[in-house]
Structure formats: structure tokens, C-alpha cells
Design an enzyme around this catalytic site. Sequence first.
Site, PDB file in Angstrom:
ATOM      1  N   HIS A   1     -18.770  63.629 127.154  1.00 46.74           N
ATOM      2  CA  HIS A   1     -17.630  64.648 127.214  1.00 46.74           C
ATOM      3  C   HIS A   1     -16.592  64.204 128.215  1.00 46.74           C
ATOM      4  O   HIS A   1     -17.129  64.038 129.595  1.00 46.74           O
ATOM      5  CB  HIS A   1     -18.023  65.872 127.470  1.00 46.74           C
ATOM      6  CG  HIS A   1     -19.158  66.569 126.507  1.00 46.74           C
ATOM      7  ND1 HIS A   1     -18.468  67.477 125.675  1.00 46.74           N
ATOM      8  CD2 HIS A   1     -20.444  66.443 126.405  1.00 46.74           C
ATOM      9  CE1 HIS A   1     -19.486  67.720 124.790  1.00 46.74           C
ATOM     10  NE2 HIS A   1     -20.692  67.254 125.384  1.00 46.74           N
TER      11      HIS A   1
ATOM     12  N   HIS B   1     -23.512  61.239 123.403  1.00 46.18           N
ATOM     13  CA  HIS B   1     -21.956  61.133 123.569  1.00 46.18           C
ATOM     14  C   HIS B   1     -21.684  61.562 124.769  1.00 46.18           C
ATOM     15  O   HIS B   1     -22.568  62.151 125.516  1.00 46.18           O
ATOM     16  CB  HIS B   1     -21.393  62.195 122.515  1.00 46.18           C
ATOM     17  CG  HIS B   1     -21.931  63.434 122.803  1.00 46.18           C
ATOM     18  ND1 HIS B   1     -23.415  63.805 121.900  1.00 46.18           N
ATOM     19  CD2 HIS B   1     -21.736  64.773 123.174  1.00 46.18           C
ATOM     20  CE1 HIS B   1     -23.707  64.957 122.121  1.00 46.18           C
ATOM     21  NE2 HIS B   1     -22.820  65.498 122.943  1.00 46.18           N
TER      22      HIS B   1
ATOM     23  N   GLN C   1     -27.751  69.647 124.952  1.00 48.79           N
ATOM     24  CA  GLN C   1     -27.343  68.634 123.944  1.00 48.79           C
ATOM     25  C   GLN C   1     -27.529  69.225 122.820  1.00 48.79           C
ATOM     26  O   GLN C   1     -28.668  70.094 122.469  1.00 48.79           O
ATOM     27  CB  GLN C   1     -28.302  67.294 124.097  1.00 48.79           C
ATOM     28  CG  GLN C   1     -27.777  66.320 122.965  1.00 48.79           C
ATOM     29  CD  GLN C   1     -28.459  65.092 123.150  1.00 48.79           C
ATOM     30  OE1 GLN C   1     -29.447  65.025 123.961  1.00 48.79           O
ATOM     31  NE2 GLN C   1     -28.099  63.925 122.384  1.00 48.79           N
TER      32      GLN C   1
ATOM     33  N   ASN D   1     -24.831  65.164 128.239  1.00 45.60           N
ATOM     34  CA  ASN D   1     -25.923  66.033 127.948  1.00 45.60           C
ATOM     35  C   ASN D   1     -27.119  65.565 127.417  1.00 45.60           C
ATOM     36  O   ASN D   1     -26.905  64.590 126.247  1.00 45.60           O
ATOM     37  CB  ASN D   1     -25.627  67.307 127.223  1.00 45.60           C
ATOM     38  CG  ASN D   1     -24.445  68.367 127.863  1.00 45.60           C
ATOM     39  OD1 ASN D   1     -24.310  68.181 129.024  1.00 45.60           O
ATOM     40  ND2 ASN D   1     -23.786  68.877 127.321  1.00 45.60           N
TER      41      ASN D   1
ATOM     42  N   ASP E   1     -13.270  66.615 120.805  1.00 48.89           N
ATOM     43  CA  ASP E   1     -14.166  67.707 120.530  1.00 48.89           C
ATOM     44  C   ASP E   1     -13.519  68.633 119.639  1.00 48.89           C
ATOM     45  O   ASP E   1     -12.639  69.193 120.232  1.00 48.89           O
ATOM     46  CB  ASP E   1     -14.839  67.959 121.943  1.00 48.89           C
ATOM     47  CG  ASP E   1     -16.146  69.005 121.877  1.00 48.89           C
ATOM     48  OD1 ASP E   1     -17.110  68.463 122.116  1.00 48.89           O
ATOM     49  OD2 ASP E   1     -15.781  69.755 120.994  1.00 48.89           O
ATOM     50  N   ILE E   2     -14.470  69.166 118.672  1.00 47.42           N
ATOM     51  CA  ILE E   2     -13.643  70.141 118.009  1.00 47.42           C
ATOM     52  C   ILE E   2     -13.512  71.531 118.765  1.00 47.42           C
ATOM     53  O   ILE E   2     -12.805  72.297 118.493  1.00 47.42           O
ATOM     54  CB  ILE E   2     -14.777  70.586 116.623  1.00 47.42           C
ATOM     55  CG1 ILE E   2     -13.892  71.342 115.618  1.00 47.42           C
ATOM     56  CG2 ILE E   2     -16.071  71.168 117.068  1.00 47.42           C
ATOM     57  CD1 ILE E   2     -12.867  70.392 114.825  1.00 47.42           C
TER      58      ILE E   2
HETATM   59  P1  AMP Z   1     -23.364  68.707 123.100  1.00 47.80           P
HETATM   60  O1  AMP Z   1     -23.668  70.128 123.241  1.00 47.80           O
HETATM   61  O2  AMP Z   1     -23.332  68.078 124.403  1.00 47.80           O
HETATM   62  O3  AMP Z   1     -24.529  67.966 122.307  1.00 47.80           O
HETATM   63  O4  AMP Z   1     -21.970  68.329 122.430  1.00 47.80           O
HETATM   64  C1  AMP Z   1     -21.896  68.240 121.188  1.00 47.80           C
HETATM   65  C2  AMP Z   1     -20.452  68.684 121.164  1.00 47.80           C
HETATM   66  O5  AMP Z   1     -19.869  68.032 119.612  1.00 47.80           O
HETATM   67  C3  AMP Z   1     -19.922  69.994 121.129  1.00 47.80           C
HETATM   68  O6  AMP Z   1     -18.937  70.191 122.283  1.00 47.80           O
HETATM   69  C4  AMP Z   1     -19.123  70.178 119.645  1.00 47.80           C
HETATM   70  O7  AMP Z   1     -18.044  71.102 119.817  1.00 47.80           O
HETATM   71  C5  AMP Z   1     -18.903  68.930 119.340  1.00 47.80           C
HETATM   72  N1  AMP Z   1     -18.596  68.848 117.716  1.00 47.80           N
HETATM   73  C6  AMP Z   1     -19.689  69.110 116.886  1.00 47.80           C
HETATM   74  N2  AMP Z   1     -19.558  68.809 115.692  1.00 47.80           N
HETATM   75  C7  AMP Z   1     -18.236  68.065 115.858  1.00 47.80           C
HETATM   76  C8  AMP Z   1     -17.138  67.506 114.693  1.00 47.80           C
HETATM   77  N3  AMP Z   1     -17.500  67.368 113.689  1.00 47.80           N
HETATM   78  N4  AMP Z   1     -15.906  66.867 115.242  1.00 47.80           N
HETATM   79  C9  AMP Z   1     -15.719  67.129 116.776  1.00 47.80           C
HETATM   80  N5  AMP Z   1     -16.587  67.482 117.779  1.00 47.80           N
HETATM   81  C10 AMP Z   1     -17.854  67.971 117.198  1.00 47.80           C
END
Ligand code: AMP
Length: 142
Positions: A102, A100, A94, A87, A30-31
Site C-alpha cells: 500500500h 501487495h 491482510q 500486510n 485501491d478501491i
Molecule cells: P490488505 O488488507 O492489505 O490485504 O489490502 C487489500 C486491499 O485490496 C484493500 O485495501 C482493498 O480495498 C483492496 N482491493 C480489494 N479488491 C480490489 C479491487 N478489485 N480493486 C482495487 N483494490 C481492491
Amino acid sequence: MTDCIFCKIIAGDIPSVKVYEDDAVLAFLDISQATKGHTLLVPKQHVADLFAYDADLAATVFSRLPKIARAIQASDPAIQGLNVLNNNGEVAYQSVFHSHIHLIPRYGTDDDFSIHFGDHSATVTPETLETTAAAIRAKVVD
Ligand code: AMP
Ligand code: ZN
């Protein structure tokens, strides 16, 4: 799905830092790195959220969790535990609507990750629990 950031990652059109891949799933860092090693496990098939899974997709995706969790745990001796978080819906935090999971390794109680479980037991009675459970049971379908 063309307008989905995780589909673009799966297709290789957007870079990611991969930790595991097979024919059905991809896991990448995760970024945001809520903690070091914070990983996302995604089905390669576009599916918006858990509500849209069928049993086969669930078996495919969730069966990968233990080995990825073990790999994360083994990657750093400082890791003491791991939270798994999924989420579903904006209200549930979400933000990317390609399902996805975590995996968030835990380094101690002061590692800047927390979850708050409200305690409403003072207002719960056996009757309210039964009413709630009955409403859910009535909606279980295979
Ligand atoms: P959620 O809030 O559960 O939908 O989580 C989405 C997650 O995606 C967040 O923790 C972001 O940091 C992660 N995210 C969004 N774009 C990227 C990306 N390009 N590479 C890696 N993680 C990402
Ligand atoms: Zn997608």
C-alpha cells in the site's frame, strides 16, 4: 493463480485503475481509497506474502517504490507525506493473499488515516531485547 482477484486484475479480467505498469509489476488505485491516491503495488507473479519472496523478487518489487511514491507526491500539492504498508497474514490485516504494498498519501493529521504503535518500553529490558534479537538472528538464512 485462477482464484486470485489480483491475478485477475493483472490478466485484465477484472478492471482496475492503473497508475504504473512494467513487465514485472502493476500499480493501481485501491478501491477503498483510504486517502485520495491510495495505490497498491503488486508483483505480476503470484506470491502470497512477503514470507514467500526471494531476493530477486524483492529487488524487483521494492525497487519500483520510490518512483511510484514520487509520482503520487507530485500528483497533488496537498500531499504532505506517504505511508508504505505491507500486510502479511490475516492477523496483520491482510485480506487479499496476493502480496501487495500500500502507498497511502497523507494530507495532514486529520485525513482519517492512522497507525497505532503501542509503547511497551516500560516492560522492555536489555536482557529481553537481547533474547528477542538472538532468536531472530539464529533464523536468518540467505
Ligand atoms: P490488505 O488488507 O492489505 O490485504 O489490502 C487489500 C486491499 O485490496 C484493500 O485495501 C482493498 O480495498 C483492496 N482491493 C480489494 N479488491 C480490489 C479491487 N478489485 N480493486 C482495487 N483494490 C481492491
Ligand atoms: Zn494472484
